[in-house]
Design a protein around this motif. Structure first.
Motif, PDB file in Angstrom:
ATOM      1  N   GLN A  38       0.861  -1.187   0.000  1.00  8.29           N
ATOM      2  CA  GLN A  38       0.000   0.000   0.000  1.00  8.29           C
ATOM      3  C   GLN A  38       0.893   1.230   0.000  1.00  8.29           C
TER       4      GLN A  38
ATOM      5  N   THR B  97       1.052   5.778  -0.402  1.00  8.52           N
ATOM      6  CA  THR B  97       0.395   7.082  -0.375  1.00  8.52           C
ATOM      7  C   THR B  97       1.295   8.083  -1.076  1.00  8.52           C
TER       8      THR B  97
ATOM      9  N   ARG C 152       1.408  12.404  -2.694  1.00 12.90           N
ATOM     10  CA  ARG C 152       0.795  13.731  -2.765  1.00 12.90           C
ATOM     11  C   ARG C 152       1.124  14.339  -4.122  1.00 12.90           C
TER      12      ARG C 152
ATOM     13  N   THR D 230      -4.254  13.938  -2.374  1.00 14.76           N
ATOM     14  CA  THR D 230      -3.560  12.738  -1.907  1.00 14.76           C
ATOM     15  C   THR D 230      -4.021  11.543  -2.717  1.00 14.76           C
TER      16      THR D 230
ATOM     17  N   THR E  47      -3.960   7.396  -2.834  1.00 13.97           N
ATOM     18  CA  THR E  47      -3.689   6.145  -2.132  1.00 13.97           C
ATOM     19  C   THR E  47      -3.907   4.990  -3.100  1.00 13.97           C
TER      20      THR E  47
ATOM     21  N   THR F 126      -8.041  10.909  -3.406  1.00  8.06           N
ATOM     22  CA  THR F 126      -8.994  10.939  -2.289  1.00  8.06           C
ATOM     23  C   THR F 126      -9.886  12.179  -2.304  1.00  8.06           C
TER      24      THR F 126
END
Length: 233
Positions: free
Chosen positions: A25, A27, A29, A62, A64, A103
């Motif tokens: 997983q 994340t 920006r 963001t 994900t 998101t």
């Protein structure tokens, strides 16, 4: 005969560690969105947001997502030079998936079967670091002529992250300069135009390493053989 069965059971059990789907997983920006209508489709104008077929993407959002692959996959393209030993894994890479979700706007993307993955193990003393990446792309038919590409790119600052060019496991967290990229290229006024969103990957975590169903079967067979041998002893 007993020794042969014991050996077969042990081999079946040992295979469990060699065939597993690793899922990570991440994340990111989005730091930059560029839009351009250059002759070669090169983006040239920084914009705050852009519309792609999947929806609106916004700078500062963001992202994900997850990516996964079977670490047992064998490279189909390996080469070496003074700086790297490089291995490529073609679009046939088993169980490879790359997803992304913005998101803020809810735009969700998922990789297509056209997937390419590479691993570069830098030579000791090289000025370059180890690296790993996954790249997914899809083309639209005429007359629209569009291409959507999505990638995650992991770059190390040293030669110590990877020991070889096998697909990485938990050691992937050792990469420090990591990027998510989304490209959307389309035919426009007789030229190709490109929208590109890029962002720094701020975290990556191994969330599962699950054996394939066939591995479970081999595991069960190994247990059965060992149990039978113990009963016969």
């Amino acid at each position: 005969m007993k020794k042969l069965l014991a050996f077969a059971g042990a081999m079946a059990l040992a295979s469990v560690s060699h065939a597993a789907i690793y899922t990570f997983q991440y994340t990111a920006r989005i730091d930059s969105i560029t839009d351009g209508d250059g002759r070669w489709g090169e983006p040239d104008v920084e914009v705050a947001s852009a519309q792609i077929p999947a929806g609106l993407i916004v700078r500062g959002d963001t992202v994900t997502g997850t990516f996964s692959y079977d670490r047992a996959t064998v490279s189909d393209n390996t080469s070496s030079d003074d700086f790297y030993t490089s291995s490529g894994y073609s679009q046939r890479l088993a169980n490879a998936v790359l997803t992304a979700r913005f998101t803020g706007t809810g735009v969700a993307l998922s990789s297509t079967p056209s997937m390419y993955t590479w691993v570069r193990n830098a030579a000791s003393g090289s000025q370059f670091g180890d690296s790993f990446g996954m790249y997914s792309y899809e083309f639209g038919p005429a007359p629209s002529y569009w291409r959507e590409a999505m990638s995650v790119d992991f770059q190390g600052t040293s030669t110590d992250v990877l020991d070889n060019t096998a697909l990485p496991g938990a050691e992937i967290t050792g990469f420090t300069n990591n990027t998510f990229t989304l490209d959307y290229t389309r035919a426009e006024n007789g030229q190709f135009a490109m929208t590109r969103a890029t962002g720094r990957i701020t975290s990556v975590t191994l969330i599962s390493a699950v054996p394939e169903p066939s591995t479970y079967a081999m595991f069960a067979a190994g247990l059965a053989l060992l149990a039978w041998r113990r009963k016969r002893a």
